[in-house]
Design a protein around this motif. Structure first.
Motif, PDB file in Angstrom:
ATOM      1  N   ASP A 140       0.857  -1.186   0.000  1.00  0.00           N
ATOM      2  CA  ASP A 140       0.000   0.000   0.000  1.00  0.00           C
ATOM      3  C   ASP A 140       0.892   1.233   0.000  1.00  0.00           C
ATOM      4  N   VAL A 141       0.323   2.384   0.337  1.00  0.00           N
ATOM      5  CA  VAL A 141       1.066   3.638   0.277  1.00  0.00           C
ATOM      6  C   VAL A 141       2.246   3.652   1.248  1.00  0.00           C
ATOM      7  N   ASN A 142       2.209   2.830   2.284  1.00  0.00           N
ATOM      8  CA  ASN A 142       3.261   2.827   3.301  1.00  0.00           C
ATOM      9  C   ASN A 142       4.364   1.799   3.038  1.00  0.00           C
ATOM     10  N   THR A 143       4.237   0.992   2.011  1.00  0.00           N
ATOM     11  CA  THR A 143       5.256  -0.025   1.717  1.00  0.00           C
ATOM     12  C   THR A 143       6.553   0.651   1.291  1.00  0.00           C
ATOM     13  N   GLY A 144       7.665   0.243   1.901  1.00  0.00           N
ATOM     14  CA  GLY A 144       8.956   0.853   1.610  1.00  0.00           C
ATOM     15  C   GLY A 144       9.473   0.496   0.225  1.00  0.00           C
ATOM     16  N   PHE A 145      10.376   1.350  -0.272  1.00  0.00           N
ATOM     17  CA  PHE A 145      10.944   1.156  -1.609  1.00  0.00           C
ATOM     18  C   PHE A 145      11.637  -0.196  -1.724  1.00  0.00           C
ATOM     19  N   TRP A 146      12.535  -0.499  -0.780  1.00  0.00           N
ATOM     20  CA  TRP A 146      13.324  -1.728  -0.892  1.00  0.00           C
ATOM     21  C   TRP A 146      12.476  -2.972  -0.631  1.00  0.00           C
ATOM     22  N   THR A 147      11.422  -2.813   0.166  1.00  0.00           N
ATOM     23  CA  THR A 147      10.517  -3.956   0.376  1.00  0.00           C
ATOM     24  C   THR A 147       9.832  -4.326  -0.927  1.00  0.00           C
ATOM     25  N   PHE A 148       9.283  -3.315  -1.622  1.00  0.00           N
ATOM     26  CA  PHE A 148       8.590  -3.595  -2.870  1.00  0.00           C
ATOM     27  C   PHE A 148       9.572  -4.028  -3.956  1.00  0.00           C
ATOM     28  N   ALA A 149      10.767  -3.417  -3.972  1.00  0.00           N
ATOM     29  CA  ALA A 149      11.781  -3.834  -4.943  1.00  0.00           C
ATOM     30  C   ALA A 149      12.201  -5.283  -4.696  1.00  0.00           C
ATOM     31  N   GLY A 150      12.210  -5.695  -3.411  1.00  0.00           N
ATOM     32  CA  GLY A 150      12.520  -7.087  -3.095  1.00  0.00           C
ATOM     33  C   GLY A 150      11.453  -8.035  -3.602  1.00  0.00           C
ATOM     34  N   PHE A 151      10.189  -7.643  -3.448  1.00  0.00           N
ATOM     35  CA  PHE A 151       9.100  -8.462  -3.998  1.00  0.00           C
ATOM     36  C   PHE A 151       9.263  -8.610  -5.513  1.00  0.00           C
ATOM     37  N   ALA A 152       9.578  -7.488  -6.181  1.00  0.00           N
ATOM     38  CA  ALA A 152       9.746  -7.517  -7.637  1.00  0.00           C
ATOM     39  C   ALA A 152      10.923  -8.399  -8.036  1.00  0.00           C
ATOM     40  N   ALA A 153      12.004  -8.367  -7.238  1.00  0.00           N
ATOM     41  CA  ALA A 153      13.174  -9.185  -7.552  1.00  0.00           C
ATOM     42  C   ALA A 153      12.860 -10.676  -7.416  1.00  0.00           C
ATOM     43  N   ILE A 154      12.107 -11.041  -6.365  1.00  0.00           N
ATOM     44  CA  ILE A 154      11.701 -12.450  -6.205  1.00  0.00           C
ATOM     45  C   ILE A 154      10.844 -12.881  -7.392  1.00  0.00           C
ATOM     46  N   SER A 155       9.888 -12.024  -7.738  1.00  0.00           N
ATOM     47  CA  SER A 155       8.968 -12.350  -8.818  1.00  0.00           C
ATOM     48  C   SER A 155       9.704 -12.502 -10.150  1.00  0.00           C
TER      49      SER A 155
END
Length: 518
Positions: A361-376
């Motif tokens: 959501d709006v509070n998700t950190g940059f590196w957290t979301f980038a980590g999700f994208a990297a796993i995916s």
């Protein structure tokens, strides 16, 4: 450089390293043109503002490119027969340059779409042409490695495209991003003139299936337009219904014609091969989810999290760099492990990473979301070399041009379909949640009442009277409801994409059973 350079003659001239020279020359062009497939995704909000259009129209920047690229995938074999690999490669790179200038100078969204169509046509021919050439110059026991190298370029460019596009937009304007690939295209033209094979061609041009190409183009246009206009005009409207009927009829006629044509664009007979058929089915479903996620991620972080285009593009950059490091290893692994196991590992990673995004959501950190994208997107490292090698190994050398065209066609068809569907899904889910959340905004909603009173109190020192402050507070509440609805819609989109990748495990398992039988 001679007018007629066969692969054998070029090996004699440049030695065993020739295969790497031609692979580098081909990948330079393929990655340059594929970069623009995702380059525009970070520009969607800017283009919407520049031309005063909605997302359903702005997404045609991506869809027009993908749909045209899908149709031109099937021209690969004819282009090689008519022009030879060298001239087909160089001429399509030149056409891509023309499309880039049209897109960069477009005075309207319609002209911009024309430029993207020209770019997509060139990209569609180049990608399978390079794949065929790379596969042709490597021995059978090293083709997994070759597809790993090919896959590196194919995923590195789209992965870095949003980051480069975002930097160009923030530093200059959204128009600048169309010029970014051109220096690499110029180098690719030089490399193609030197290293691409150019065997003697027949005196007469091979016959071209104009009827089939026309039917395919009509089917793609009607199908994509129907999906894009469904939420806008209503799914049961006469306009959308006519387009849907046109897509089904022309698509059915295209298949019927390909089964009877003496020079078919789609080699229907190749689908009698169970290994090849299973591989291209995986490619279609995977392409649907892959391109849809590549579109929705940059839009999510800009519209929900408020990222700049540069920051939005950087979200996918770590995944692209991880892929570049992994693909040479997974390419070698593909020469040792069964293809379907590698593909299922990659699909599982894709599904896991996308499922993790559901909580964003709006509070998700940059590196957290980038980590999700990297796993995916790390799953791509397992899928691309194995899937391509599994499909093409099942074919004879004479079937390779048609086979690579078929496979890339269906993968890109999945990509164009997925991009359109994800935009439609977003619009529909945003409307559903917006209506549901609006229905809760009643006098009995204590939380909303407290918010309205707080906003009105903040406006008191400004001297705004109570009637105006109440209107401002209600408008602010409406914006918050819309933002919340949009956030929920994106979360449901990630859920849908995770389900798509899980569904792709089924045809991947079928691929394994077919390989065992073969």
């Amino acid at each position: 450089m001679n007018q007629h350079d066969t692969v054998e003659a070029l090996f004699e001239r440049f030695g065993p390293n020739y295969r790497w020279f031609v692979a580098a020359a081909g990948l330079l062009g393929a990655t340059s043109v594929m970069m623009t497939a995702t380059l525009v995704n970070v520009a969607v909000p800017n283009v919407m503002g520049a031309f005063g259009i909605g997302q359903s129209q702005a997404q045609w920047m991506a869809t027009a490119f993908l749909a045209t690229m899908t149709a031109s995938q099937l021209l690969n074999a004819w282009m090689i027969g008519a022009l030879g690999q060298r001239m087909a490669y160089v001429s399509m790179l030149g056409l891509f340059v023309v499309g880039s200038f049209i897109s960069a100078t477009a005075p309207s969204i319609e002209v911009l779409i024309v430029g993207r169509v020209v770019q997509g046509f060139a990209a569609g021919v180049i990608q399978p042409l390079v794949m065929t050439t790379v596969f042709q110059v490597f021995p059978p026991d090293r083709r997994g490695t070759a597809m790993g190298v090919f896959g590196t370029g194919m995923v590195l460019a789209p992965g870095l495209g949003p980051a480069l596009g975002g930097i160009a937009i923030d530093a200059f304007s959204w128009r600048t991003m169309f010029f970014l690939p051109l220096p690499l295209v110029a180098l690719a033209i030089v490399g193609g003139l030197i290293f691409m094979p150019s065997p003697p061609r027949a005196e007469r041009l091979p016959r071209f299936d104009w009827a089939g190409y026309g039917l395919l183009s009509i089917a793609l246009y009607c199908g994509m337009t129907a999906m894009a206009n469904g939420p806008r005009f209503g799914w049961s409207s006469d306009h959308v219904t006519a387009l849907a009927v046109g897509a089904v009829l022309s698509g059915g006629l295209f298949i019927w014609w390909q089964m009877r044509s003496s020079t078919p664009l789609l080699a229907v007979d190749l689908f009698r091969n169970p290994v090849f058929s299973a591989a291209v089915l995986v490619a279609f479903v995977f392409g649907l989810g892959n391109f849809a996620s590549g579109y929705v991620i940059p839009v999510f972080v800009q519209q929900v999290q408020g990222y700049t285009p540069t920051r939005a593009g950087m979200v996918l950059a770590p995944a692209a760099l991880l892929l570049a490091a992994m693909l040479p290893f997974t390419g070698r692994l593909a020469d040792r492990l069964p293809g379907y196991i590698m593909v299922m590992m990659g699909l599982s990673a894709f599904s896991l990473g996308t499922a993790l995004m559901i909580s964003s959501d709006v509070n998700t950190g940059f590196w957290t979301f980038a980590g999700f994208a990297a796993i995916s997107r790390g799953g791509l490292a397992f899928i691309l070399p194995s899937l391509s090698a599994s499909a093409l190994k099942a074919l004879t050398p004479s079937q390779l041009p048609k086979g690579s065209g078929n496979m890339n066609f269906l993968r890109q068809l999945g990509g164009a379909t997925g991009t359109n569907l994800i935009v439609v899904w977003l619009q529909m889910q945003t409307l559903v949640y917006s209506e549901a959340l609006t229905a809760t905004q009643t006098a009995a909603n204590g939380t909303s009442e407290v918010l309205l009173e707080s906003v009105q109190r903040l406006l008191v020192p400004s001297g705004i009277d109570s009637a105006v402050s109440q209107s401002v507070a209600l408008d602010f509440l409406g914006q918050m409801v819309q933002a919340q609805a949009q956030g929920f819609a994106f979360q449901h989109s990630f859920l849908a994409l995770a389900a798509v990748f899980l569904f792709a495990l089924l045809p991947a398992w079928v691929l394994g059973q077919a390989q065992k039988r073969e």
